[in-house]
Design a protein around this motif. Structure first.
Motif, PDB file in Angstrom:
ATOM      1  N   THR A 122       0.851  -1.166  -0.106  1.00 23.67           N
ATOM      2  CA  THR A 122      -0.112  -0.128  -0.116  1.00 23.67           C
ATOM      3  C   THR A 122       0.847   1.369  -0.076  1.00 23.67           C
ATOM      4  OG1 THR A 122      -1.838  -1.083   1.200  1.00 23.67           O
ATOM      5  CG2 THR A 122      -1.871   1.181   1.205  1.00 23.67           C
ATOM      6  N   ASN A 164      -5.519  -3.967   2.109  1.00 30.65           N
ATOM      7  CA  ASN A 164      -5.226  -4.393   0.836  1.00 30.65           C
ATOM      8  C   ASN A 164      -4.772  -6.076   1.173  1.00 30.65           C
ATOM      9  OD1 ASN A 164      -3.859  -5.292  -1.433  1.00 30.65           O
ATOM     10  ND2 ASN A 164      -2.132  -3.791  -1.273  1.00 30.65           N
ATOM     11  N   HIS A 221      -3.210   4.487  -1.392  1.00 28.96           N
ATOM     12  CA  HIS A 221      -3.876   4.946  -0.329  1.00 28.96           C
ATOM     13  C   HIS A 221      -3.973   6.263  -0.142  1.00 28.96           C
ATOM     14  CE1 HIS A 221      -5.263   5.220   3.955  1.00 28.96           C
ATOM     15  NE2 HIS A 221      -6.206   4.264   3.544  1.00 28.96           N
TER      16      HIS A 221
END
Length: 328
Positions: A122, A164, A221
């Motif tokens: 992420t 994730n 993100h």
């Protein structure tokens, strides 16, 4: 398409993230390996439920559902699990977008029947356009992102990170769903670690289970501006300490803190040394990063102590939450 059918669950709770939610769903629908379905689970927000229901009415492969359990992310995920029809269930944050090969990378590992969970990498998208100079990369987990100290490439891990992540459906059949009372609840104190607790339970129930991290399965993100400030850092780190205490209460300190011991004794001392070296070389933020590491450790430790005392006094436990099945 070969391999397992994958359902993707996206949990949402606020209309403030409207554009983010649409972007998250669009990224799932644009995958090189199509998802079987996208399940949007709305956490006790009737206006958002109605608005998203209207937005995706008649859209093939997208279902909008109300959280059938108590308020919070764990119950929302459990609602998605119960409704999902896929052999694998993947989770994506509502303020993240997945790269095109995200599901392809995750799903490939399930050819091995021992694999019960796969997570990915992420990357932060800073509202200001660049990472705060004072924030050590070792603490990027504070903003829900991959941090320095996590394994690179493809590696076995104790737990995946929930924003994730993917799980084989049979994992939930074996141990139930996410424990409520540990994870996030809207805008309240940002607790977490519900996926850690689940993964530890899974490893105990299925000793041969393999849990993997594949850093080629990438999502991006969004980090809003308030989370770029030290005040949020301090609050989030303290909450992590509280959460770790709850996890340790649930699964025992030996497993609950197994990875954290390595992180605290190897990764963080190296981060302090790196920050001090940068300061000596007059690089921007070096001393601040070293100070943030020390402050983070002390704050998390304080949260852990407080959480442990509260758990002992209250007899707090978090039993596995049963989940049904959306399979025909």
């Amino acid at each position: 398409m070969t391999g397992p059918l994958v359902s993707v669950v996206v949990c949402a709770y606020t209309e403030d993230r409207w554009e983010d939610i649409l972007a998250a769903v669009a990224s799932v629908r644009g995958q090189s390996r199509p998802a079987l379905e996208t399940l949007l689970v709305i956490d006790h927000n009737p206006a958002l439920l109605e608005r998203l229901g209207a937005r995706y009415k008649g859209t093939a492969g997208v279902r909008v559902l109300a959280n059938a359990g108590p308020r919070g992310l764990s119950a929302g995920r459990n609602t998605g699990i119960a409704a999902a029809r896929g052999e694998v269930i993947a989770f994506l944050d509502d303020d993240a977008v997945a790269e095109r090969d995200w599901l392809l990378r995750l799903a490939a590992h399930y050819a091995d029947p021992r694999v019960m969970a796969v997570g990915g990498r992420t990357e932060p998208v800073w509202a200001s356009g660049r990472r705060p100079v004072w924030l050590p990369e070792e603490f990027d987990w504070v903003v829900g992102c991959t941090y320095r100290g996590q394994p690179r490439g493809i590696a076995r891990v104790r737990n995946v990170l929930g924003g994730n992540a993917s799980f084989r459906r049979s994992a939930f059949d074996a141990v139930g769903g996410f424990a409520t009372g540990i994870g996030r609840d809207g805008d309240r104190r940002p607790l977490g670690c519900e996926e850690t607790e689940l993964c530890i339970r899974l490893a105990r129930a299925l000793p041969d289970a393999v849990l993997l991290l594949d850093d080629r399965a990438v999502i991006h993100h969004r980090v809003p501006a308030p989370r770029e400030h030290f005040a949020y850092f301090r609050t989030r780190v303290y909450a992590e300490g509280l959460s770790k205490a709850l996890v340790s209460r649930s699964v025992g300190a030996a497993k609950g803190l197994e990875s954290e011991r390595r992180y605290a004794t190897r990764v963080l001392p190296a981060a302090v040394a790196r920050g001090l070296r940068d300061a000596a070389l007059t690089r921007p933020g070096g001393a601040a990063r070293a100070g943030a590491v020390v402050a983070g450790v002390l704050t998390a430790a304080g949260g852990y102590v407080v959480g442990s005392v509260r758990a002992r006094r209250g007899g707090t436990t978090f039993p596995a939450q049963p989940v049904g099945t959306g399979r025909p």
